[in-house]
Scaffold this active site. Structure first.
Site, short mmCIF file in Angstrom:
data_model
loop_
_atom_site.label_atom_id
_atom_site.label_comp_id
_atom_site.label_asym_id
_atom_site.label_seq_id
_atom_site.Cartn_x
_atom_site.Cartn_y
_atom_site.Cartn_z
N LEU A 105 1.09 -0.84 0.33
CA LEU A 105 -0.02 0.04 0.36
C LEU A 105 0.95 1.34 -0.26
O LEU A 105 2.06 1.69 1.00
CB LEU A 105 -1.16 -0.02 1.26
CG LEU A 105 -2.47 0.78 1.23
CD1 LEU A 105 -2.96 0.16 -0.03
CD2 LEU A 105 -3.35 0.21 2.64
N ASP A 106 1.28 1.69 -1.40
CA ASP A 106 1.58 2.96 -1.10
C ASP A 106 1.52 3.60 0.10
O ASP A 106 0.93 4.20 0.67
CB ASP A 106 2.13 3.95 -2.69
CG ASP A 106 0.87 4.69 -2.65
OD1 ASP A 106 0.72 5.42 -1.90
OD2 ASP A 106 -0.29 4.51 -4.20
N MET A 107 2.87 5.08 -0.20
CA MET A 107 3.38 5.62 1.45
C MET A 107 1.79 7.03 1.05
O MET A 107 1.39 7.20 2.13
CB MET A 107 4.62 6.41 0.74
CG MET A 107 5.08 7.54 1.68
SD MET A 107 6.16 8.60 1.71
CE MET A 107 6.68 9.17 2.88
N TYR A 108 1.50 7.71 0.10
CA TYR A 108 0.12 8.43 0.40
C TYR A 108 -1.09 7.99 -0.03
O TYR A 108 -2.38 8.20 -0.79
CB TYR A 108 0.60 9.37 -1.41
CG TYR A 108 1.51 9.44 -1.04
CD1 TYR A 108 2.01 10.87 0.12
CD2 TYR A 108 2.64 9.13 -2.14
CE1 TYR A 108 3.16 11.47 -0.27
CE2 TYR A 108 4.00 9.63 -1.47
CZ TYR A 108 4.03 10.97 -0.69
OH TYR A 108 5.44 11.25 -0.63
#
Length: 248
Positions: A105-108
């Protein structure tokens, strides 16, 4: 004589990393068996006889598996160690177990993320042939058109790892449109795991993603879990995830 298993499976079973990540660790020369650095992926070991170390520390199987559902906040990466020293999701979950995230799950992106020390579970759930349903709430710039929604449902062409890829059919519905703010909110359910897939899908139909939240994994939501908090998955939920995985 005890049955031998592949080294990467043993590392995953011990919660060191997912099976695919464990392969990378072996190739990087970070794993040793009986004092000898191993860089061959086909290597097999006898778990109760051979001594396996990762970066000099002995690796042992933990039969007490835990499965955690985290409501990930924005600003946290889904890696154990980050080269830029950014906050990791593992900082949010205090336990003496060696956990790994199930997928990315990407940082943003905020929302549902499973963490576990069960390497076999990670392998089954993240295998490319058996991706489980993941539901996202997406806020995009612009007023979405019905034909664009239909495109997303049928599949759009995105780019990943330098190659073009046609996404598989997705479930898409419009939750809200706001002409004053020039924004739309969608719910998109996919069962693939391409890097930044939902963002790329929306860009493919001409809309920039302003906010992205994964609300559910296999129908199991984080609505009742505050951002940054977590809970243990129930036995029935674990079975549901594995059942959906098998049926896909």
């Amino acid at each position: 004589m005890e049955e031998k298993i592949r080294l990467q499976k043993y590392l995953a079973d011990c919660g060191v990393a997912s099976r695919r990540k464990a392969e990378e660790l072996i190739l990087q020369g970070k794993v040793a068996v009986n004092g000898e650095i191993i860089t061959e992926l086909g290597t097999k070991i006898e778990p109760n006889k051979d001594i396996v170390t990762y970066q000099g520390k002995k690796v042992e199987t933990s039969h007490e598996y835990v499965y955690i559902l985290l409501n990930k906040p924005i600003g946290y990466v889904t890696t154990a160690k980050d080269q830029f020293n950014r906050d990791s999701v593992l900082d949010l979950v205090k336990t003496n177990k060696r956990l790994v995230p199930v997928g990315r799950l990407d940082m943003y992106t905020s929302g549902a993320l499973i963490l576990t020390n069960d390497g076999d579970f990670v392998y089954k759930v993240t295998h490319p042939k058996h991706e489980i349903d993941k539901t996202y709430t997406v806020t995009i710039h612009g007023i979405v058109k019905n034909e664009e929604v239909e495109q997303l449902r049928k599949g759009v062409e995105i780019e990943g790892a330098g190659e073009k890829y046609l996404t598989k059919p997705a479930r898409v519905k419009i939750l809200k449109t706001d002409e004053e703010k020039n924004q739309s909110r969608l719910e998109i359910t996919i069962h693939e795991g391409k890097n930044r897939q939902v963002r790329k899908m929306c860009e493919a139909v001409g809309h920039k993603v302003l906010a992205l939240h994964r609300s559910k994994i296999a129908g199991i939501g984080v609505k009742d879990i505050p951002l940054g908090k977590w809970r243990y998955l129930k036995e029935g939920e674990i079975k549901k995830i594995l059942k959906e995985n098998i049926e896909k």
